[in-house]
Design a protein around this motif. Sequence first.
Motif, PDB file in Angstrom:
ATOM      1  N   ASP A   1       3.947  -1.582  -4.953  1.00 11.13           N
ATOM      2  CA  ASP A   1       5.426  -1.329  -4.146  1.00 11.13           C
ATOM      3  C   ASP A   1       6.395  -2.393  -4.713  1.00 11.13           C
TER       4      ASP A   1
ATOM      5  N   LYS B   1      -0.950   0.927  -5.086  1.00 15.87           N
ATOM      6  CA  LYS B   1      -0.053   1.469  -4.094  1.00 15.87           C
ATOM      7  C   LYS B   1      -0.108   0.565  -2.793  1.00 15.87           C
ATOM      8  N   GLY B   2       1.034   0.017  -2.353  1.00 16.60           N
ATOM      9  CA  GLY B   2       1.144  -0.684  -0.883  1.00 16.60           C
ATOM     10  C   GLY B   2       0.867  -1.957  -1.146  1.00 16.60           C
ATOM     11  N   ARG B   3       0.515  -2.420  -2.417  1.00 15.83           N
ATOM     12  CA  ARG B   3       0.403  -3.899  -2.806  1.00 15.83           C
ATOM     13  C   ARG B   3       1.647  -4.541  -3.702  1.00 15.83           C
ATOM     14  N   THR B   4       1.753  -5.682  -3.789  1.00 18.22           N
ATOM     15  CA  THR B   4       2.622  -6.420  -4.393  1.00 18.22           C
ATOM     16  C   THR B   4       1.920  -6.701  -5.921  1.00 18.22           C
TER      17      THR B   4
END
Length: 582
Positions: free
Chosen positions: A22, A110-113
Amino acid sequence: MSSKLAELNAWVAHYADLTGADRVHWCDGSEEESARLVELMLGSGDLIALNPQTHPNCFLHRSSVSDVARVEHLTFVCTANRDDAGPNNHWMDPEQAKAKMAALYKGCMKGRTLYVVPYCMGPIDSPLARCGVEITDSPYVVANMRLMTRMGAAALARIEREGTFVKGVHSTGDLNPDRRFIMHFPEELGIQSFGSGYGGNALLGKKCHALRIASWQARQEGWLAEHMLILGVENPQGETHYIAAAFPSACGKTNLAMLIPPQGYREAGWKIWTVGDDICWMRPGADGRLYAINPEAGYFGVAPGTSAKTNPNALAMLTHDAIFTNVAVTADNQPWWEGLPDGTPVADWQGRAFDPANGPAAHPNSRFTVSARQCPSYTPMAEDPQGVPLSAIVFGGRRESLVPLVFEARDWTHGVLVGAGMASETTAAATGAVGVVRRDSMAMKPFAGYNFGDYFAHWLSFDKPGAKLPKIFHVNWFRKNAGGKFLWPGFGDNMRVLEWMIKRVKNEVPGHATAIGILPGEGELNRDGLNIDAADLQALLHVDTHAWRTEVGAIADYLEEFGERTPAALFEELDKTARQLV
Ligand code: GTP
Ligand code: SPV
Ligand code: MN
């Protein structure tokens, strides 16, 4: 943010795209960044705050239950030619390994840094230091890398100056042990790790870079990357001798590195200085001596067994600004592990109400992470860009029988044989059976990034005209009596063995020559204040000829495993020992 280095930007962009992260965050290593990450992890449950009165800025991390140690069976060295990795490593074809990893990385963030972690292994201005960049989706990994390496802006600046860096990619994935791999590509200075958040599998600067990749580079460039602590022994005259020691995982490096000399020694003015507790990079200097640096900036140490009695320096450094992984906690939220005399665990390492029926409260491989500077015995010499000159190299293992407390190798070649032939009982630092004796050459079985046959030859190559090499010793703190009790008190009393080594280095005592090497002669080991009976000491310094003949046979079989790559000089040296075992 991005870098001035196009290659670095392109590599990060490639993984940002592949993983579907993300966000991308370039770590600068600042206090503010660290505070933000801690807040984030406290919110997500990745970290649990410990008692702020007794342990300010200390946090507990509970890992996934099946992700508590290194995974040697899932760790690969991927070289174009299989023989270059050697029988000491698991091997996979590089292209096959990359395809496997790319499939795992696809969409995994996905959804993570995605954090970009530039780091330097070694003092930032040292010619012996080397840099890398780790990409990771784990804020816990970032927090640990910040303690364990010189991480952030200064490292990035050096990378931009040099233009080369080790490329490490890490994702915790879904922590499924069936989708866990630690891949090394030494020919292209690359590391790819997936499916684990644990230390040696995930903090890529440590074992993956500073040992597996670095050992490969070191062979090409004429230096050594070793699984060794580095300490300084200062004598009452104020002269300091530096010693590097290789013991396998969970066999006493951290404890020896920060030893406090026993009563009598302290009063006389002996001191131990800590340079490093796990990894040593060394190379010959202009004067022919070997100079060593600690590439790390922190300790990732074994918690169980650490107490005010065994390792007071470690206990002192763990009262603030530390991360504890998989330890237990007391009712007032202090960290707790087996071996601490005080305190009662209420929650075990998994967060369950403590019940001895479930096993130890702290995981046997529970660990602390802390900055090296917090150790009371840390020496400013550890920051010296030139490194420290070595007077001795020590090999050691965990052997309940056979191997004496200490012996000295006849010369460098014999010392290399002693290191190559060493064995040790396995520990909880890696998954698998514990307490099984296995060969662990130079304590590098899990960490040498290339064929051990070539590695032994590389070690031998340091013995050349003009070289002023350290003496080589072997120690064993772990001999047991028939009742299973350790014969040697260990810990602070290991100072007595260090003192004997220094005396040998300075040629102050003759020692006692035996078939396996030189042992302390009568009265040479200082026994003042030592609590051990004469028969036990005799057992510790006894060479059992019959049993050693069997050992020599086993070492010969082991050296054969590396075929033609094993240097003939090692077999000749082993023959010398065999001929004396009569
Ligand atoms: P890694 O970090 O895994 O590479 O391990 P290490 O070699 O630094 O091992 P460490 O010093 O953490 O010691 C591991 C265990 O061995 C601890 O539980 C110690 O208490 C124990 N130990 C260390 N030194 C001695 C010793 O002299 N005698 C005995 N009996 N136990 C020791
Ligand atoms: C070891 O296992 O030798 C360690 C811990 O020092 S780890 O960093 O996990 O390799
Ligand atoms: Mn280690």
